[in-house]
Design a protein around this motif. Structure first.
Motif, PDB file in Angstrom:
ATOM      1  N   THR A   1       0.855  -1.183   0.000  1.00  0.00           N
ATOM      2  CA  THR A   1       0.000   0.000   0.000  1.00  0.00           C
ATOM      3  C   THR A   1       0.890   1.231   0.000  1.00  0.00           C
ATOM      4  N   ILE A   2       0.616   2.149  -0.919  1.00  0.00           N
ATOM      5  CA  ILE A   2       1.327   3.427  -0.965  1.00  0.00           C
ATOM      6  C   ILE A   2       0.351   4.505  -0.532  1.00  0.00           C
ATOM      7  N   VAL A   3       0.719   5.246   0.507  1.00  0.00           N
ATOM      8  CA  VAL A   3      -0.132   6.303   1.058  1.00  0.00           C
ATOM      9  C   VAL A   3       0.549   7.635   0.790  1.00  0.00           C
ATOM     10  N   ILE A   4      -0.201   8.586   0.229  1.00  0.00           N
ATOM     11  CA  ILE A   4       0.334   9.923  -0.022  1.00  0.00           C
ATOM     12  C   ILE A   4      -0.456  10.903   0.829  1.00  0.00           C
ATOM     13  N   ASN A   5       0.225  11.512   1.800  1.00  0.00           N
ATOM     14  CA  ASN A   5      -0.405  12.483   2.693  1.00  0.00           C
ATOM     15  C   ASN A   5      -0.058  13.888   2.244  1.00  0.00           C
ATOM     16  N   GLY A   6      -1.012  14.809   2.429  1.00  0.00           N
ATOM     17  CA  GLY A   6      -0.794  16.202   2.081  1.00  0.00           C
ATOM     18  C   GLY A   6      -1.253  17.104   3.201  1.00  0.00           C
ATOM     19  N   ASP A   7      -1.254  18.411   2.907  1.00  0.00           N
ATOM     20  CA  ASP A   7      -1.744  19.394   3.868  1.00  0.00           C
ATOM     21  C   ASP A   7      -3.267  19.422   3.826  1.00  0.00           C
ATOM     22  N   ALA A   8      -3.869  20.031   4.812  1.00  0.00           N
ATOM     23  CA  ALA A   8      -5.333  20.092   4.871  1.00  0.00           C
ATOM     24  C   ALA A   8      -5.910  20.871   3.690  1.00  0.00           C
ATOM     25  N   THR A   9      -5.214  21.894   3.229  1.00  0.00           N
ATOM     26  CA  THR A   9      -5.694  22.685   2.089  1.00  0.00           C
ATOM     27  C   THR A   9      -4.504  23.050   1.206  1.00  0.00           C
ATOM     28  N   GLY A  10      -4.796  23.427  -0.023  1.00  0.00           N
ATOM     29  CA  GLY A  10      -3.760  23.962  -0.898  1.00  0.00           C
ATOM     30  C   GLY A  10      -3.113  22.974  -1.835  1.00  0.00           C
ATOM     31  N   ASP A  11      -3.266  21.664  -1.595  1.00  0.00           N
ATOM     32  CA  ASP A  11      -2.668  20.673  -2.482  1.00  0.00           C
ATOM     33  C   ASP A  11      -3.628  20.369  -3.624  1.00  0.00           C
ATOM     34  N   SER A  12      -3.103  19.881  -4.734  1.00  0.00           N
ATOM     35  CA  SER A  12      -3.987  19.527  -5.846  1.00  0.00           C
ATOM     36  C   SER A  12      -3.419  18.363  -6.640  1.00  0.00           C
ATOM     37  N   ALA A  13      -4.328  17.568  -7.204  1.00  0.00           N
ATOM     38  CA  ALA A  13      -3.947  16.488  -8.107  1.00  0.00           C
ATOM     39  C   ALA A  13      -4.191  16.988  -9.523  1.00  0.00           C
ATOM     40  N   VAL A  14      -3.232  16.744 -10.403  1.00  0.00           N
ATOM     41  CA  VAL A  14      -3.372  17.157 -11.793  1.00  0.00           C
ATOM     42  C   VAL A  14      -3.163  15.938 -12.680  1.00  0.00           C
ATOM     43  N   ASN A  15      -3.661  16.027 -13.909  1.00  0.00           N
ATOM     44  CA  ASN A  15      -3.491  14.954 -14.899  1.00  0.00           C
ATOM     45  C   ASN A  15      -3.967  13.604 -14.378  1.00  0.00           C
ATOM     46  N   TYR A  16      -5.199  13.561 -13.853  1.00  0.00           N
ATOM     47  CA  TYR A  16      -5.705  12.272 -13.390  1.00  0.00           C
ATOM     48  C   TYR A  16      -6.801  11.739 -14.303  1.00  0.00           C
ATOM     49  N   GLY A  17      -6.814  12.184 -15.567  1.00  0.00           N
ATOM     50  CA  GLY A  17      -7.806  11.724 -16.524  1.00  0.00           C
ATOM     51  C   GLY A  17      -7.707  10.238 -16.808  1.00  0.00           C
ATOM     52  N   THR A  18      -6.496   9.691 -16.887  1.00  0.00           N
ATOM     53  CA  THR A  18      -6.322   8.275 -17.189  1.00  0.00           C
ATOM     54  C   THR A  18      -6.854   7.389 -16.070  1.00  0.00           C
ATOM     55  N   TYR A  19      -6.672   7.815 -14.828  1.00  0.00           N
ATOM     56  CA  TYR A  19      -6.993   6.968 -13.685  1.00  0.00           C
ATOM     57  C   TYR A  19      -8.224   7.419 -12.915  1.00  0.00           C
ATOM     58  N   GLY A  20      -8.768   8.592 -13.234  1.00  0.00           N
ATOM     59  CA  GLY A  20      -9.932   9.083 -12.511  1.00  0.00           C
ATOM     60  C   GLY A  20      -9.585   9.482 -11.094  1.00  0.00           C
ATOM     61  N   THR A  21     -10.597   9.625 -10.289  1.00  0.00           N
ATOM     62  CA  THR A  21     -10.384  10.073  -8.912  1.00  0.00           C
ATOM     63  C   THR A  21     -10.418   8.923  -7.911  1.00  0.00           C
ATOM     64  N   GLY A  22     -10.462   7.689  -8.391  1.00  0.00           N
ATOM     65  CA  GLY A  22     -10.434   6.551  -7.488  1.00  0.00           C
ATOM     66  C   GLY A  22     -11.724   6.420  -6.704  1.00  0.00           C
ATOM     67  N   VAL A  23     -11.683   5.635  -5.657  1.00  0.00           N
ATOM     68  CA  VAL A  23     -12.837   5.395  -4.794  1.00  0.00           C
ATOM     69  C   VAL A  23     -12.570   6.095  -3.470  1.00  0.00           C
ATOM     70  N   THR A  24     -13.493   6.932  -3.031  1.00  0.00           N
ATOM     71  CA  THR A  24     -13.311   7.646  -1.767  1.00  0.00           C
ATOM     72  C   THR A  24     -13.579   6.702  -0.599  1.00  0.00           C
ATOM     73  N   GLN A  25     -12.586   6.593   0.285  1.00  0.00           N
ATOM     74  CA  GLN A  25     -12.711   5.808   1.508  1.00  0.00           C
ATOM     75  C   GLN A  25     -12.161   6.642   2.651  1.00  0.00           C
ATOM     76  N   GLY A  26     -13.041   7.185   3.464  1.00  0.00           N
ATOM     77  CA  GLY A  26     -12.606   8.030   4.579  1.00  0.00           C
ATOM     78  C   GLY A  26     -11.890   9.261   4.070  1.00  0.00           C
ATOM     79  N   ASP A  27     -10.663   9.477   4.529  1.00  0.00           N
ATOM     80  CA  ASP A  27      -9.880  10.656   4.159  1.00  0.00           C
ATOM     81  C   ASP A  27      -9.052  10.462   2.894  1.00  0.00           C
ATOM     82  N   TYR A  28      -9.250   9.347   2.173  1.00  0.00           N
ATOM     83  CA  TYR A  28      -8.402   9.030   1.025  1.00  0.00           C
ATOM     84  C   TYR A  28      -9.209   8.648  -0.210  1.00  0.00           C
ATOM     85  N   HIS A  29      -8.594   8.900  -1.375  1.00  0.00           N
ATOM     86  CA  HIS A  29      -9.058   8.348  -2.643  1.00  0.00           C
ATOM     87  C   HIS A  29      -8.172   7.141  -2.888  1.00  0.00           C
TER      88      HIS A  29
END
Length: 194
Positions: free
Chosen positions: A145-173
């Protein structure tokens, strides 16, 4: 149980191997500095640095430096590798640093790899580049499992057209990703990126 904290540069010696090995039980190793394997102080090959955590459930934390050409081996048990990407502040630097880390080190035996981007910067993460970087890694195995943590605000994901936004589970996609080897890993990206 072993606890080790290293600050400063860690390097192989005269083209040989320098190693840190822990025994069974819970071990915690923190490296706060760089691992140098390209050139020694006299310009020669510095050798290899190997960190082997042995049996048991262990934690290896890498922070505050650059890492390349090292071997990180979690051994048996349920092991976690925590890599703090503190200086990344743009899509290219995050993905470039991650790509160098994954491609220039041997990373094996870790059931969880945490990439920590909680650094107070507005980080952008290029998901297509992330998944392409991980896809060819032969050291990752089923169930990693690879977990990527960020700040509460200000971060962004770009170029996720190929993979979509995943499945939301709690605080993670979350995503299930198949590597070139056929192995499947799970990737969890903190909601702050979406």
């Amino acid at each position: 149980e072993d606890v080790s904290w290293l600050k400063g540069e860690l390097a192989g010696v005269n083209g040989g191997e320098s190693s840190i090995e822990t025994g069974g039980g819970y071990d915690q190793v923190t490296v706060n500095g760089s691992i140098l394997t390209s050139f020694g102080p006299d310009g020669s090959d510095a050798g290899t640095v190997r960190i082997s955590l042995g049996g048991g459930d262990d934690l290896l934390t890498l922070s505050g430096g650059t890492y390349g050409g090292a071997v990180f081996d979690g051994g048996s048990g349920t092991d976690k590798l925590m890599y703090n990407l503190q200086d990344a502040n743009a899509a290219n630097s995050v993905n470039d640093e991650l790509q160098v880390f994954v491609e220039s080190n041997t990373i094996m035996g870790f059931e969880e790899i945490v990439l920590d981007l909680a650094n107070g910067s507005n980080d952008a993460l290029d998901l297509d580049a992330l998944f392409d970087t991980l896809k060819g890694n032969a050291d990752l195995t089923n169930g990693t499992t690879i977990v990527i943590n960020g700040d509460a605000t200000g971060d962004s994901a770009v170029n996720y057209g190929t993979y979509g936004t995943g499945v939301t589970q709690g605080d993670y996609h979350t995503y299930t990703h198949t590597l070139d080897t056929g192995e499947q890993i799970q990737i969890m990206i903190h909601n702050s990126f979406f």
